[in-house]
Design an enzyme around this catalytic site. Structure first.
Site, PDB file in Angstrom:
ATOM      1  N   ARG A  87      48.974  47.610  49.445  1.00  0.00           N
ATOM      2  CA  ARG A  87      48.180  46.916  50.476  1.00  0.00           C
ATOM      3  C   ARG A  87      48.777  47.182  51.864  1.00  0.00           C
ATOM      4  NH1 ARG A  87      45.498  42.365  48.114  1.00  0.00           N
ATOM      5  NH2 ARG A  87      44.158  42.394  49.937  1.00  0.00           N
ATOM      6  N   ASP A 137      35.918  42.920  44.418  1.00  0.00           N
ATOM      7  CA  ASP A 137      36.309  41.570  43.980  1.00  0.00           C
ATOM      8  C   ASP A 137      35.488  41.087  42.791  1.00  0.00           C
ATOM      9  OD1 ASP A 137      36.975  40.306  47.342  1.00  0.00           O
ATOM     10  OD2 ASP A 137      38.071  41.635  45.996  1.00  0.00           O
ATOM     11  N   CYS A 151      50.987  43.182  45.940  1.00  0.00           N
ATOM     12  CA  CYS A 151      50.281  42.266  45.034  1.00  0.00           C
ATOM     13  C   CYS A 151      49.781  43.102  43.852  1.00  0.00           C
ATOM     14  CB  CYS A 151      49.153  41.564  45.756  1.00  0.00           C
ATOM     15  SG  CYS A 151      47.778  42.603  46.088  1.00  0.00           S
ATOM     16  N   LYS A 163      35.842  31.936  50.751  1.00  0.00           N
ATOM     17  CA  LYS A 163      37.274  32.029  51.088  1.00  0.00           C
ATOM     18  C   LYS A 163      37.488  33.150  52.112  1.00  0.00           C
ATOM     19  CE  LYS A 163      40.072  34.524  48.307  1.00  0.00           C
ATOM     20  NZ  LYS A 163      40.855  35.593  48.952  1.00  0.00           N
ATOM     21  N   ASN A 164      36.876  34.294  51.873  1.00  0.00           N
ATOM     22  CA  ASN A 164      37.184  35.466  52.713  1.00  0.00           C
ATOM     23  C   ASN A 164      36.494  35.443  54.070  1.00  0.00           C
ATOM     24  OD1 ASN A 164      38.865  36.283  50.720  1.00  0.00           O
ATOM     25  ND2 ASN A 164      37.502  37.864  49.896  1.00  0.00           N
ATOM     26  N   ARG A 177      43.795  29.927  43.876  1.00  0.00           N
ATOM     27  CA  ARG A 177      43.854  30.462  45.246  1.00  0.00           C
ATOM     28  C   ARG A 177      42.450  30.672  45.799  1.00  0.00           C
ATOM     29  NH1 ARG A 177      47.220  35.623  46.041  1.00  0.00           N
ATOM     30  NH2 ARG A 177      46.174  35.242  48.006  1.00  0.00           N
TER      31      ARG A 177
HETATM   32  C1  EPZ Z   1      39.804  41.946  51.917  1.00  0.00           C
HETATM   33  O1  EPZ Z   1      41.154  42.335  51.742  1.00  0.00           O
HETATM   34  C2  EPZ Z   1      39.585  40.787  50.955  1.00  0.00           C
HETATM   35  N1  EPZ Z   1      40.490  39.687  51.300  1.00  0.00           N
HETATM   36  C3  EPZ Z   1      39.868  41.251  49.524  1.00  0.00           C
HETATM   37  O2  EPZ Z   1      39.578  40.160  48.655  1.00  0.00           O
HETATM   38  C4  EPZ Z   1      38.925  42.410  49.206  1.00  0.00           C
HETATM   39  O3  EPZ Z   1      39.234  42.893  47.909  1.00  0.00           O
HETATM   40  C5  EPZ Z   1      39.111  43.527  50.234  1.00  0.00           C
HETATM   41  O4  EPZ Z   1      38.915  43.007  51.565  1.00  0.00           O
HETATM   42  C6  EPZ Z   1      38.118  44.673  50.018  1.00  0.00           C
HETATM   43  O5  EPZ Z   1      36.821  44.198  50.112  1.00  0.00           O
HETATM   44  C7  EPZ Z   1      40.180  38.908  52.356  1.00  0.00           C
HETATM   45  O6  EPZ Z   1      39.194  39.109  53.019  1.00  0.00           O
HETATM   46  C8  EPZ Z   1      41.138  37.787  52.653  1.00  0.00           C
HETATM   47  P1  EPZ Z   1      41.011  46.058  53.012  1.00  0.00           P
HETATM   48  P2  EPZ Z   1      41.812  43.402  52.773  1.00  0.00           P
HETATM   49  O7  EPZ Z   1      41.933  46.085  54.176  1.00  0.00           O
HETATM   50  O8  EPZ Z   1      41.207  43.243  54.105  1.00  0.00           O
HETATM   51  C9  EPZ Z   1      43.284  50.132  52.295  1.00  0.00           C
HETATM   52  C10 EPZ Z   1      40.019  38.600  46.958  1.00  0.00           C
HETATM   53  O9  EPZ Z   1      40.134  38.751  45.729  1.00  0.00           O
HETATM   54  N2  EPZ Z   1      43.923  49.822  53.588  1.00  0.00           N
HETATM   55  O10 EPZ Z   1      39.555  46.099  53.254  1.00  0.00           O
HETATM   56  O11 EPZ Z   1      43.283  43.287  52.637  1.00  0.00           O
HETATM   57  C11 EPZ Z   1      43.668  49.158  51.202  1.00  0.00           C
HETATM   58  O12 EPZ Z   1      44.877  49.538  50.574  1.00  0.00           O
HETATM   59  C12 EPZ Z   1      40.665  39.587  47.895  1.00  0.00           C
HETATM   60  O13 EPZ Z   1      39.373  37.677  47.512  1.00  0.00           O
HETATM   61  C13 EPZ Z   1      44.703  50.793  54.206  1.00  0.00           C
HETATM   62  O14 EPZ Z   1      44.875  51.897  53.688  1.00  0.00           O
HETATM   63  O15 EPZ Z   1      41.338  44.772  52.145  1.00  0.00           O
HETATM   64  C14 EPZ Z   1      42.482  49.238  50.275  1.00  0.00           C
HETATM   65  O16 EPZ Z   1      42.614  50.360  49.440  1.00  0.00           O
HETATM   66  C15 EPZ Z   1      41.492  40.628  47.166  1.00  0.00           C
HETATM   67  N3  EPZ Z   1      45.292  50.494  55.401  1.00  0.00           N
HETATM   68  C16 EPZ Z   1      41.300  49.446  51.224  1.00  0.00           C
HETATM   69  O17 EPZ Z   1      41.875  49.962  52.435  1.00  0.00           O
HETATM   70  C17 EPZ Z   1      45.110  49.282  56.013  1.00  0.00           C
HETATM   71  O18 EPZ Z   1      45.661  49.069  57.117  1.00  0.00           O
HETATM   72  C18 EPZ Z   1      40.527  48.177  51.542  1.00  0.00           C
HETATM   73  O19 EPZ Z   1      41.456  47.231  52.013  1.00  0.00           O
HETATM   74  C19 EPZ Z   1      44.313  48.318  55.371  1.00  0.00           C
HETATM   75  C20 EPZ Z   1      43.726  48.610  54.162  1.00  0.00           C
END
Ligand code: EPZ
Length: 445
Positions: free
Chosen positions: A122, A309, A117, A22-23, A401
């Site tokens: 996020r 995850d 969420c 998915k990701n 999802r």
């Molecule tokens: C991706 O989400 C995945 N989703 C998530 O999987 C996964 O948990 C996550 O990466 C971490 O590996 C998809 O790829 C569609 P991040 P993403 O931006 O990109 C902080 C699932 O269950 N952050 O890497 O949204 C954030 O709050 C989903 O399949 C900022 O501070 O995650 C978090 O603490 C859930 N500022 C950390 O970084 C930003 O601009 C990692 O978030 C962006 C993120």
């Protein structure tokens, strides 16, 4: 709404094929809108999130067709609307992945801020920082990101945040930089396999990206990218979930169409617990439980660490292991919505901030539980497989999802998991409003 009814206590055994990731699929679908001509993707999973993004891309002028074989074609037809509406983006945070490709292809984008969420805050500040560094003018107004860029220009961009890098943020910046003028260097880039897959997809379309999979990615901008054919990688999170399903039921499992290199941290943790795992043949993994499993001390970290995850699923397993396990999540420190529901099944878990201490119990007990987010739902299914008796898991739409036919895969391995429509089963929760709540008796003066 659908729910799962799980009869626990049956060790899993057998072989199952892992679906496409998915990701990896979502940012690749989004990037296809920046190409000239048609893209064909193979091994695209049939998931609610994929359907949601397909609808969003169609609203942005991309013709999307997805057939049961897993083949998806995407054909940008008109650069009409560049507005990603709230009603679609709120259903799936990953819709923000269209921001970079829209800017690169059309020079403007209006994307709703993703909703909150259940796994915690996020933000997308790093996405916006990266796109602004490439020359986009960004304004957040009325719940939307309004971005404009006549021509994106290469830049040096640091994408590290307080919780590590950003996966979809790296995807957005990489997709935009691919069509920028000049060279971009992203430092503190995310190293996840899904970022690597996107880079390889962009390169197959004519982009010039190197360093993917390392914290330093270099992108030499090109004039245009053209549609291509591409195979989606296997879903490492689904693979981990299925391995844990075998472990928690004391069974055995062979996974096909899996990339063990994407699962090294999970394999290490399961081996530390006492599981026998080997990846004899290409793209397969076999797990057996041949001895009592031991508790574990683990921390969810950015790749190649234990994936956040998979944290909830590993916690469900830890609930059944004699002794104390310690589980931390440094990526999403609040990602513990599954704790209270697991405790309803007899688990003994104490959460303190971004850490949970799990004291294993000899037997979980079936109960009525409620799913809250995608991976917490998976954790509840796994706990139900191990529990004594029947577990009903409501709001299973969270699971749909991100898992393709999970109940069919588990049933094929010997589990007893039935999808039931709550209304049909006459089980829908009666809405209890205040008027029905008995007033506490007033004490006589
Ligand atoms: C991706 O989400 C995945 N989703 C998530 O999987 C996964 O948990 C996550 O990466 C971490 O590996 C998809 O790829 C569609 P991040 P993403 O931006 O990109 C902080 C699932 O269950 N952050 O890497 O949204 C954030 O709050 C989903 O399949 C900022 O501070 O995650 C978090 O603490 C859930 N500022 C950390 O970084 C930003 O601009 C990692 O978030 C962006 C993120």
């Amino acid at each position: 709404m659908d729910m799962f009814v799980v009869q626990g206590g049956r060790p899993l055994a057998g072989t199952v094929r892992v679906s496409g990731s998915k990701n990896a699929t979502l940012p690749i679908m989004a990037a296809a809108l920046a190409a000239d001509g048609e893209t064909t993707l193979e091994n695209v999973p049939d998931l609610v999130d994929v359907r949601t993004l397909s609808k969003l891309l169609q609203s942005l002028g991309v013709a999307v067709q997805h057939d049961p074989s897993g083949r998806m074609t995407l054909r940008p037809e008109d650069d009409g609307s560049s507005t990603a509406d709230y009603h679609l983006v709120r259903q799936m945070r990953a819709s923000v992945c269209v921001l970079g490709p829209l800017l690169a292809r059309r020079g403007h984008a209006c994307v709703s801020l993703p909703g909150g969420c259940n796994i915690g805050h996020r933000p997308i500040d790093l996405h916006l920082k990266g796109l602004a560094a490439l020359g986009a003018e960004i304004e957040v107004r009325g719940g939307y990101v309004h971005a404009v860029a006549k021509r994106l220009r290469g830049a040096q961009i640091y994408l590290g945040g307080v919780n590590g890098s950003t996966v979809t943020g790296t995807c957005n910046v990489m997709s935009a930089a691919a069509l920028a003028e000049g060279t971009t260097v992203i430092t503190a880039a995310a190293c996840e396999p899904e970022v690597v897959a996107l880079a390889r997809f962009l390169n197959a379309m004519g982009a010039r990206i190197t360093g993917e999979g390392t914290p330093r990615i270099e992108i030499e901008g090109v004039q245009r990218i053209t549609g291509t054919k591409f195979q989606i990688i296997p879903d490492r999170v689904e693979a981990a979930t299925l391995l844990i399903a075998a472990a928690i039921t004391g069974g055995s499992l062979t996974l096909e169409q899996v990339w063990p290199d994407h699962l090294t941290a999970v394999i290490e943790v399961l081996k530390e617990m006492g599981c026998s795992i080997d990846s004899a043949a290409k793209e397969t993994l076999t797990l057996k439980v041949e001895r009592p499993l031991r508790p574990v001390d683990l921390t969810a970290l950015p790749y190649p660490g234990v994936p956040t995850d998979v944290q909830a699923q590993l916690m469900a397993l830890a609930c059944t292991l004699p002794g104390a396990s310690v589980i931390r999540d440094m990526v999403f420190p609040d990602r513990f919505m599954h704790v209270s529901e697991l405790c309803r099944m007899g688990a003994q878990i104490r959460q303190q901030g971004s850490m949970a201490i799990v004291n294993g119990v000899p037997q979980l007990t079936g109960a009525h539980v409620m799913a809250s987010d995608l991976r917490a739902s998976a954790a509840l299914v796994l706990a139900g497989l191990a529990a004594d008796g029947e577990t009903t898991i409501r709001r299973i739409y969270h699971l749909d999802r991100g898992y393709e036919q999970l109940e069919a895969k588990l049933e094929a391995l010997g589990a007893d998991v039935t999808r039931v429509n709550e209304r049909a089963a006459g089980l829908q929760l009666r809405h209890v409003d205040d008027s029905e709540v008995a007033e506490p008796k007033k004490k006589s003066a």
